[in-house]
Design a protein around this motif. Sequence first.
Motif, PDB file in Angstrom:
ATOM      1  N   HIS A 117     101.089  -7.841   7.890  1.00 17.40           N
ATOM      2  CA  HIS A 117     101.910  -7.017   8.780  1.00 17.40           C
ATOM      3  C   HIS A 117     103.244  -6.658   8.133  1.00 17.40           C
ATOM      4  O   HIS A 117     104.212  -6.332   8.816  1.00 17.40           O
ATOM      5  N   CYS A 125      99.213   0.020  13.763  1.00 15.16           N
ATOM      6  CA  CYS A 125      98.549  -1.250  13.437  1.00 15.16           C
ATOM      7  C   CYS A 125      98.110  -1.969  14.709  1.00 15.16           C
ATOM      8  O   CYS A 125      98.613  -1.678  15.801  1.00 15.16           O
ATOM      9  N   CYS A 173      98.981  -4.766  15.566  1.00 12.72           N
ATOM     10  CA  CYS A 173     100.108  -5.564  16.063  1.00 12.72           C
ATOM     11  C   CYS A 173     101.086  -4.735  16.883  1.00 12.72           C
ATOM     12  O   CYS A 173     101.987  -5.290  17.509  1.00 12.72           O
ATOM     13  N   CYS A 195     101.699  -1.015   8.630  1.00 14.77           N
ATOM     14  CA  CYS A 195     101.496  -2.353   8.045  1.00 14.77           C
ATOM     15  C   CYS A 195     100.414  -2.273   6.964  1.00 14.77           C
ATOM     16  O   CYS A 195      99.538  -1.407   7.021  1.00 14.77           O
TER      17      CYS A 195
HETATM   18 ZN    ZN Z   1     100.735  -4.902  11.868  1.00 14.75          ZN
END
Ligand code: ZN
Length: 320
Positions: free
Chosen positions: A165, A175, A177, A182
């Motif tokens: 990340h 991403c 996340c 990332c």
């Molecule tokens: Zn990420």
Amino acid sequence: MKNKYYAGIDVGGTKIAGILSNGKGKIISRIKSSTPKDATPEKIVRIISDLLEELLDAKGLDKKDLSAVGVGIPGIIDPEGKIIRTPNLHLSGVNLGKQLKKKLKVSCRLGNDVNLGLLGEKWLGAAKRARNVISLFIGTGIGAGIILDNKLICGTHGAAAEIGHMVIQENGPKCSCGNSGCLEALAGRWAIERNIRKEIKKGRKTIITKLLDKKSDSIKSRFLRKALQAHDPLVTQILETAAKQIGIACVSIRHIFDPQLILLGGGVVEACGDFILPIVKKTVQKDSFFPGAFTCEITLSELGDDAVCLGAVALASGHF
Ligand SMILES: [Zn+2]
């Protein structure tokens, strides 16, 4: 003196694998079970307990022969064994270490699965001789581990080493996340799959379409290998770009940690490492910052699926 045995368990989103080992990492029995969908912490504890019983039974042993258990979890684990975050399992906020200890009545240590994979490689695999080593495990996502001066670096909250990340492209693709650009969103298997599907939608021809029709609806790592073997231009191009991004990440890793070794593993690398490794090495060699006198070896992991379980044994038996 009586033999001491250790168990290493790898709890994944789809399967739970376990090994029984002696204190030197010799695997004497192994077992696998699927992870039930929406598994509660109680169910996970019960499955681990049942797996241990079967592992011991298989060798005519019982619980008193077990010295300790190590468990790898795909998430952030605090130093007390409490799970802070597991995106693929419903275990966030649970002190699984405590629950397991209560049920199993044996010492039990938990760790992040990718960190334990690196411990396994450091103990018995490709990283044996490296004092400073960074691992990148490229599977569906990208996990990483950091060992400096022979010590695993987990950070203040157990959340260090999320190199997958690390943002390497401003305003890059979204991403998993929530951030954008990332490394994982550029070179993880799901990102590679996204890029291939985007091109298929535009009308690009690829052998992947045929492989998907026959066997699966997700582009598995072994399909990527088959496409490379068939010199499929689309997959070759997309994997080359992903490998360059991994190389760029390795350049930054080198600047931050100056490791002796960067270890590449995970499903994508196990399937396509022969193609990916030379591109990563070439990208790192182009870095003009380091004079030729300093080397940083980049190599493939050796233990495959056993790395996490063996790392769990290493943790449980106090090797690290
Ligand atoms: Zn990420």
